[in-house]
Scaffold this motif. Sequence first.
Motif: not given
Length: 413
Positions: A135-144
């Motif tokens: 969730g952190i990767e999706w929300t803050f780092l890469e919207r994929d």
Amino acid sequence: MAATPTMLVRSVRVRSEPALTAPHSRLPSSAGWVALGAIAVLVLAGLGLRLPTHAALSIAAAVVAIAAAALMVRSDGVLVFGYAVLATAGVGVLGNETSSNIGWFSLCVVAACCVYVGGPWIGLAYWAGTITLFGIEWTFLERDAGWGAWMAGVTFTALAAHQVRQQRYLVAQLRAAQAGLAQRSRAEERNRIARELHDVIAHSLTVSLLHVTSARLAVEHDPSDAARALTEAERLGRESLDELRAAVGMLRQDGDPRDDARGDARDQAAAPMPGADALPALADRFRTAGADVELSVDGDLRRLPATAGLAVYRIAQEALTNAAKHAPGTLVQVRLIVGPASVRLTVESAGRPVRGAGSGLDNPDPGMGLGLVSMRERAELLGGGCTAGPGGRGWIVSATLPLDVRRRGAAAS
């Protein structure tokens, strides 16, 4: 001292199996190697996609992930969770900001290991942490949207591992139940054998001793009467031996090739066991040995099932044997009443067991013979009851057995 048939009854106890709890065990060796190999291949594949960017950091992360995975597959309990978190950190460094990195797939394998080995709570904690990472990767780092696929993949493998774990637990429960049933069956069979041996041997020895005693007393004054008593003792011994062989032969399985080599074992096993219709012959046998026995039968004996007839015969046999031992020469009255739904047997004599006379069947004294216990067990196995204690002219044995098969099954259960 050698064990007697009655000692078998005392020696058999059915132990209840301890309740199973879900095991926190390690992965099987083969499964552990497969899981480690899969994680290593996926991590190395992810490392290949990451290079040459941040080569040193990526290689270190891959080494940490594989080493932690190697320790995880050989651990159990909480340690699995700790090594899983360490392996996830290494994979997180490799796949940071890149949902297309195949190294993330290794987290599905790690999640399966956590659930399978650590149990649902450890698995749930790891699943929540992994979903949070994605969730952190999706929300803050890469919207994929690819992060959603990894979330679904970890969730699916965790659930699948939980199902496998539950199936493994159920199989273990089933095997334990089967082992308990087998143990209980063996104990019940040993008790049944002990009852048959006790009843046959105790009865034949008691009556034979009466004949021998009669012959000893008459040998000087009436040789013909002594010879008759010895002949009767010999006949009884042969008859009891045949009955003992029949009881033991019932234990042999059909089709055992050893039966063919031993001749008539199957024929002896097929010989009918005595029933209630053999009570007159039983009373006559005691009378010829010098006992004073009165027998009265009220009702149609043909209504008795074979199992109930055998139980009635054995209980009467044991009661008469006890009366002959403890109250020789006194009148013993045997009454059998076949009612609409049950059969009642009463044996009344002037004697009683030497020890434990006041205890009856509910609390037999350890020093008593196990004949009273055997009578009670025979009655209870058919859904009836048997009591013994002071009453009437001295001692009364009373047994009641139901005639209906369905009622017997319901009572026994």
